[in-house]
Design an enzyme around this catalytic site. Sequence first.
Site, PDB file in Angstrom:
ATOM      1  N   TYR A  30     139.717  -2.228  37.849  1.00 28.00           N
ATOM      2  CA  TYR A  30     139.411  -3.262  36.850  1.00 28.00           C
ATOM      3  C   TYR A  30     138.400  -4.259  37.408  1.00 28.00           C
ATOM      4  O   TYR A  30     137.452  -4.648  36.738  1.00 28.00           O
ATOM      5  CB  TYR A  30     140.684  -4.009  36.414  1.00 28.00           C
ATOM      6  CG  TYR A  30     140.409  -4.918  35.242  1.00 28.00           C
ATOM      7  CD1 TYR A  30     140.536  -4.450  33.938  1.00 28.00           C
ATOM      8  CD2 TYR A  30     139.942  -6.228  35.437  1.00 28.00           C
ATOM      9  CE1 TYR A  30     140.225  -5.259  32.854  1.00 28.00           C
ATOM     10  CE2 TYR A  30     139.630  -7.042  34.363  1.00 28.00           C
ATOM     11  CZ  TYR A  30     139.781  -6.561  33.075  1.00 28.00           C
ATOM     12  OH  TYR A  30     139.461  -7.358  32.007  1.00 28.00           O
ATOM     13  N   PHE A  81     112.663  -8.140  16.920  1.00 27.64           N
ATOM     14  CA  PHE A  81     113.445  -6.914  16.889  1.00 27.64           C
ATOM     15  C   PHE A  81     114.753  -7.251  16.181  1.00 27.64           C
ATOM     16  O   PHE A  81     115.275  -8.362  16.319  1.00 27.64           O
ATOM     17  CB  PHE A  81     113.699  -6.326  18.288  1.00 27.64           C
ATOM     18  CG  PHE A  81     114.419  -5.011  18.162  1.00 27.64           C
ATOM     19  CD1 PHE A  81     113.756  -3.902  17.676  1.00 27.64           C
ATOM     20  CD2 PHE A  81     115.775  -4.899  18.443  1.00 27.64           C
ATOM     21  CE1 PHE A  81     114.427  -2.701  17.477  1.00 27.64           C
ATOM     22  CE2 PHE A  81     116.448  -3.702  18.247  1.00 27.64           C
ATOM     23  CZ  PHE A  81     115.773  -2.597  17.761  1.00 27.64           C
ATOM     24  N   THR A  82     115.251  -6.281  15.424  1.00 26.30           N
ATOM     25  CA  THR A  82     116.375  -6.546  14.506  1.00 26.30           C
ATOM     26  C   THR A  82     117.563  -7.245  15.174  1.00 26.30           C
ATOM     27  O   THR A  82     117.953  -8.341  14.770  1.00 26.30           O
ATOM     28  CB  THR A  82     116.841  -5.229  13.859  1.00 26.30           C
ATOM     29  OG1 THR A  82     117.085  -4.276  14.884  1.00 26.30           O
ATOM     30  CG2 THR A  82     115.794  -4.695  12.908  1.00 26.30           C
ATOM     31  N   ASP A  97     112.561  -8.887  27.192  1.00 23.64           N
ATOM     32  CA  ASP A  97     113.326  -7.727  26.730  1.00 23.64           C
ATOM     33  C   ASP A  97     112.754  -6.535  27.496  1.00 23.64           C
ATOM     34  O   ASP A  97     111.682  -6.025  27.177  1.00 23.64           O
ATOM     35  CB  ASP A  97     113.161  -7.546  25.220  1.00 23.64           C
ATOM     36  CG  ASP A  97     114.008  -6.384  24.702  1.00 23.64           C
ATOM     37  OD1 ASP A  97     114.348  -5.490  25.507  1.00 23.64           O
ATOM     38  OD2 ASP A  97     114.323  -6.370  23.504  1.00 23.64           O
ATOM     39  N   LYS A 153     117.740   3.133  26.908  1.00 18.82           N
ATOM     40  CA  LYS A 153     116.361   3.629  26.777  1.00 18.82           C
ATOM     41  C   LYS A 153     115.847   4.018  28.172  1.00 18.82           C
ATOM     42  O   LYS A 153     116.169   5.077  28.675  1.00 18.82           O
ATOM     43  CB  LYS A 153     115.468   2.582  26.123  1.00 18.82           C
ATOM     44  CG  LYS A 153     115.666   2.453  24.611  1.00 18.82           C
ATOM     45  CD  LYS A 153     116.873   1.666  24.239  1.00 18.82           C
ATOM     46  CE  LYS A 153     116.913   1.237  22.798  1.00 18.82           C
ATOM     47  NZ  LYS A 153     118.196   0.581  22.463  1.00 18.82           N
ATOM     48  N   ARG A 159     111.285   1.864   9.527  1.00 21.36           N
ATOM     49  CA  ARG A 159     110.974   0.610  10.213  1.00 21.36           C
ATOM     50  C   ARG A 159     109.999  -0.153   9.325  1.00 21.36           C
ATOM     51  O   ARG A 159     108.811  -0.266   9.597  1.00 21.36           O
ATOM     52  CB  ARG A 159     110.343   0.859  11.589  1.00 21.36           C
ATOM     53  CG  ARG A 159     111.223   1.603  12.572  1.00 21.36           C
ATOM     54  CD  ARG A 159     112.239   0.755  13.312  1.00 21.36           C
ATOM     55  NE  ARG A 159     113.395   0.363  12.547  1.00 21.36           N
ATOM     56  CZ  ARG A 159     114.464  -0.269  13.073  1.00 21.36           C
ATOM     57  NH1 ARG A 159     114.512  -0.551  14.347  1.00 21.36           N
ATOM     58  NH2 ARG A 159     115.470  -0.623  12.315  1.00 21.36           N
ATOM     59  N   PHE A 203     119.784  -1.958   7.098  1.00 23.87           N
ATOM     60  CA  PHE A 203     119.231  -0.594   7.225  1.00 23.87           C
ATOM     61  C   PHE A 203     120.255   0.408   7.739  1.00 23.87           C
ATOM     62  O   PHE A 203     120.170   1.592   7.452  1.00 23.87           O
ATOM     63  CB  PHE A 203     118.003  -0.605   8.147  1.00 23.87           C
ATOM     64  CG  PHE A 203     118.273  -1.250   9.479  1.00 23.87           C
ATOM     65  CD1 PHE A 203     118.095  -2.613   9.646  1.00 23.87           C
ATOM     66  CD2 PHE A 203     118.721  -0.502  10.544  1.00 23.87           C
ATOM     67  CE1 PHE A 203     118.365  -3.219  10.865  1.00 23.87           C
ATOM     68  CE2 PHE A 203     119.004  -1.090  11.762  1.00 23.87           C
ATOM     69  CZ  PHE A 203     118.825  -2.464  11.927  1.00 23.87           C
TER      70      PHE A 203
HETATM   71  C1  P71 Z   1     116.261   1.737  18.742  1.00 22.23           C
HETATM   72  C2  P71 Z   1     117.319   0.803  19.179  1.00 22.23           C
HETATM   73  C3  P71 Z   1     118.713   0.965  18.663  1.00 22.23           C
HETATM   74  C4  P71 Z   1     118.725   0.340  17.329  1.00 22.23           C
HETATM   75  C5  P71 Z   1     119.023  -1.000  17.216  1.00 22.23           C
HETATM   76  C6  P71 Z   1     118.916  -1.611  15.984  1.00 22.23           C
HETATM   77  C7  P71 Z   1     118.475  -0.892  14.900  1.00 22.23           C
HETATM   78  C8  P71 Z   1     118.211   0.452  15.004  1.00 22.23           C
HETATM   79  C9  P71 Z   1     118.334   1.053  16.231  1.00 22.23           C
HETATM   80  C10 P71 Z   1     117.628  -1.197  20.462  1.00 22.23           C
HETATM   81  C11 P71 Z   1     117.016  -2.288  21.115  1.00 22.23           C
HETATM   82  C12 P71 Z   1     115.591  -2.345  21.309  1.00 22.23           C
HETATM   83  C13 P71 Z   1     115.021  -3.465  21.873  1.00 22.23           C
HETATM   84  C14 P71 Z   1     113.553  -3.560  22.074  1.00 22.23           C
HETATM   85  C15 P71 Z   1     117.159  -4.469  22.112  1.00 22.23           C
HETATM   86  C16 P71 Z   1     117.789  -3.384  21.541  1.00 22.23           C
HETATM   87  C17 P71 Z   1     119.263  -3.401  21.367  1.00 22.23           C
HETATM   88  N1  P71 Z   1     116.909  -0.221  19.924  1.00 22.23           N
HETATM   89  N2  P71 Z   1     115.799  -4.494  22.270  1.00 22.23           N
HETATM   90  O1  P71 Z   1     115.081   1.422  18.959  1.00 22.23           O
HETATM   91  O2  P71 Z   1     114.791  -1.337  20.938  1.00 22.23           O
HETATM   92  O3  P71 Z   1     119.850  -2.589  22.316  1.00 22.23           O
HETATM   93  O4  P71 Z   1     120.918  -0.797  20.945  1.00 22.23           O
HETATM   94  O5  P71 Z   1     121.508  -1.135  23.347  1.00 22.23           O
HETATM   95  O6  P71 Z   1     122.247  -2.762  21.650  1.00 22.23           O
HETATM   96  O7  P71 Z   1     116.599   2.776  18.163  1.00 22.23           O
HETATM   97  P1  P71 Z   1     121.217  -1.764  22.030  1.00 22.23           P
END
Ligand code: P71
Length: 468
Positions: free
Chosen positions: A77, A129-130, A220, A263, A387, A454
């Site tokens: 833990y 970013f969303t 980021d 990523k 997007r 979305f």
């Molecule tokens: C991508 C994602 C995943 C995603 C998130 C929201 C809507 C659709 C798909 C996530 C990102 C990202 C950047 C630049 C932070 C996050 C969040 N991307 N910054 O592109 O691209 O990270 O998903 O690990 O929580 O499909 P998280």
Amino acid sequence: MGQQLGRRSWAEPWKIKMVEPIHMISREERQKAIEKAGFNTFLLRSEEVYIDLLTDSGTSAMSDRQWAGIMLGDESYAGSRNFYHLEEAVQSYYGYKYVVPTHQGRGAEHLISQAVIKPGMFVPGNMYFTTTRLHQELAGGTFVDVIIDDAHEPSNTHPFKGNIDLDKLQALIDKVGADRIAYVSLAGTVNMAGGQPVSMANLRALRELCDKHGIRIYLDATRMVENCFFIQEREDGYADYSIAGILKEFCSNTDGAWMSSKKDHLVNIGGWLAVNQEDVFDLARNMVIIYEGLHTYGGMAGRDMEALAIGIAESVNDEHVRSRVEQVRYLGQLLIDWGVPLMCPVGGHAVFLDAKQMYPHIPQNKFPAQTLAVELYLDSGVRSMERGIVSAGRDPDTGDHRYPALELTRLAIPRRVYTQAHMDVVAESVKAVFDNRESSLGLKMVREPQYLRFFQARFERIQPDVDG
Ligand code: P71
């Protein structure tokens, strides 16, 4: 064709040791599946998908070493040895002092937003970013887009379309005052702009401006190694630098970073926040316990942290990054050669099709990019992601749709997963949909969730005699 004629090709620096069968279901089955999914590719089951380009997030193939690391999980833990390996990897490759683990990127976004944004503050950044913007808003901040104008023009081939427009930032400082700016939210290879990079020169100039006003820069770093590749390729003086060297230098001009390790880091789950300020670290390390888990696991299993620590070292390998970006470019170049409109230059993680230009007869409130994602799935079982206007959501003040300049359908390429033949199949399907573009009429939204619509929105096809 003849793509290979007259060139010396790159190839992936790995060979395949294990495979996962995939299969294309029939056209009738795809028709049923997309209707059942409310014409939203997020709501499809993965068995209904042939080539899955929904996202490059958490979908990469781990290496044999990472899988070996999974067996070395220390599932204590508190104080897992894998956490210290992860901490050391972040410190040595990114150069930040303090590390807080989180289950994925948005967990880290939550922590940094709550730790440093006070209600009424502004957060300028190079395009929203969303999830990032939502966490900034939930903390009481207002995001302000200060990316260069070139980023909003799909055919503009500026080599660093992710750059910050320093005049826009200066104008915001003049208007609201530096003390009401929480920090600059700087993203490497800007996702919503098509995976476009930020130059080192732009960052240095930004650092200077921010230092003058006592403003911090948080990065980021989600796809930062791809950004480093573009610096190595395009920016004067960096051709002989390694990706790792560029990464370290870039981060040294920032005050901290949040990371979705799903990523760049080649793992299926994981993330972290890393900063240089002890006070921000103390607060984030305290808050992580409320939302994620103890500060030595942050929502990850010990084995996840081990795979992640190994993935960090693999992610900066020059041959790896090159083959990753070149595969994306291979797909993009095929489409460019065939006249398909897309976001130029081709970015680091995905090809973004320009749905606005492809469907000039579909108004933006009939969701051209969502329509394109549906048509592509119907044609070949290839899954992509909207997007555009659906992703942009509604303005919290007026309640109206936000109408983004970019209306794109993203083909995101998972790392180390698909081959060049898969890319050919995808390109041929996009071409077929493009050739048949006049028959598409758009969609109407029939279910709209309050947050990040979305993901779960549902649509119906526009019927020409009923909907006009
Ligand atoms: C991508 C994602 C995943 C995603 C998130 C929201 C809507 C659709 C798909 C996530 C990102 C990202 C950047 C630049 C932070 C996050 C969040 N991307 N910054 O592109 O691209 O990270 O998903 O690990 O929580 O499909 P998280």
